[in-house]
Design a protein around this motif. Sequence first.
Motif, PDB file in Angstrom:
ATOM      1  N   GLN A 180     -47.541 -60.230  -3.599  1.00 31.30           N
ATOM      2  CA  GLN A 180     -46.676 -60.031  -4.967  1.00 31.30           C
ATOM      3  C   GLN A 180     -47.783 -59.345  -5.736  1.00 31.30           C
ATOM      4  O   GLN A 180     -49.173 -60.530  -5.893  1.00 31.30           O
ATOM      5  CB  GLN A 180     -46.227 -61.219  -5.588  1.00 31.30           C
ATOM      6  N   LEU A 217     -44.031 -56.259  -8.063  1.00 30.27           N
ATOM      7  CA  LEU A 217     -43.650 -55.726  -6.531  1.00 30.27           C
ATOM      8  C   LEU A 217     -43.585 -56.080  -5.864  1.00 30.27           C
ATOM      9  O   LEU A 217     -44.788 -57.172  -5.660  1.00 30.27           O
ATOM     10  CB  LEU A 217     -44.123 -53.794  -6.914  1.00 30.27           C
ATOM     11  N   THR A 252     -44.249 -56.646  -1.887  1.00 32.99           N
ATOM     12  CA  THR A 252     -43.714 -55.383   0.066  1.00 32.99           C
ATOM     13  C   THR A 252     -44.289 -56.682   0.892  1.00 32.99           C
ATOM     14  O   THR A 252     -45.196 -57.319   0.998  1.00 32.99           O
ATOM     15  CB  THR A 252     -45.031 -54.499  -0.094  1.00 32.99           C
ATOM     16  N   PRO A 296     -46.416 -55.931   3.676  1.00 33.66           N
ATOM     17  CA  PRO A 296     -47.038 -54.919   4.625  1.00 33.66           C
ATOM     18  C   PRO A 296     -46.530 -54.433   6.023  1.00 33.66           C
ATOM     19  O   PRO A 296     -46.429 -54.672   7.161  1.00 33.66           O
ATOM     20  CB  PRO A 296     -48.689 -55.456   4.990  1.00 33.66           C
ATOM     21  N   LYS A 341     -43.489 -53.200   6.678  1.00 35.98           N
ATOM     22  CA  LYS A 341     -42.501 -53.042   6.897  1.00 35.98           C
ATOM     23  C   LYS A 341     -41.451 -52.237   6.270  1.00 35.98           C
ATOM     24  O   LYS A 341     -41.536 -52.463   4.635  1.00 35.98           O
ATOM     25  CB  LYS A 341     -41.787 -54.368   7.408  1.00 35.98           C
ATOM     26  N   ASP A 376     -38.824 -53.063  -0.058  1.00 32.52           N
ATOM     27  CA  ASP A 376     -39.861 -53.698  -1.248  1.00 32.52           C
ATOM     28  C   ASP A 376     -38.577 -54.416  -1.872  1.00 32.52           C
ATOM     29  O   ASP A 376     -37.539 -54.909  -1.783  1.00 32.52           O
ATOM     30  CB  ASP A 376     -40.736 -52.625  -1.802  1.00 32.52           C
ATOM     31  N   ARG A 419     -38.242 -55.762  -6.021  1.00 34.31           N
ATOM     32  CA  ARG A 419     -38.474 -54.905  -7.001  1.00 34.31           C
ATOM     33  C   ARG A 419     -37.911 -55.758  -8.709  1.00 34.31           C
ATOM     34  O   ARG A 419     -36.789 -55.854  -8.356  1.00 34.31           O
ATOM     35  CB  ARG A 419     -38.621 -53.310  -7.384  1.00 34.31           C
TER      36      ARG A 419
END
Length: 164
Positions: free
Chosen positions: A81, A93, A95, A97, A99, A102, A104
């Motif tokens: 994060q 943002l 995410t 990793p 995968k 995302d 946002r």
Amino acid sequence: MAKSIHETLIYPDTNVETVAALAADPAFRSAVAAYQHALRSDLTVAPTADGRKIRFEYAHGTERVPSFAKKLAGDEIPIIQEETWHGDKADVLITIPGKPGDMRGTITLEQRGADVAQVVDLTVKVGIPLVGGKIEDLIAGLLTKAARAENKVGLKWLAGEWQA
């Protein structure tokens, strides 16, 4: 497809500066991660020209994840994060990793009388055909629960009542 999250969390009898300081406090973020049963967590804070950049990394186990998502996730779900704060607003943002997809959006702190409202607006996008919508719903639910958990810990933290 995409799933939107809009959550308003209230911190009574405080000010924006106090609530903003929580985001950059490693002990607070560690307490939030522990409250959510994260396997591990780490926080880095770096000043920027007009604010600060926060990177909060944590990982959750998959024991409470539905089987269709567990196949995609594996044994744990690492989450990164990133928050770029400019005064009382952050661009966010999130995410996972390795995968697709995302999350946002923004976090905004607003003084409302004696209280502070933390307004979280995020959009979840997962680029997986057929099951992407289901996963977006799952992630949106988890992020909503995470925001509420952070607020719950924050309320106790600010009141001096938090015990690890």
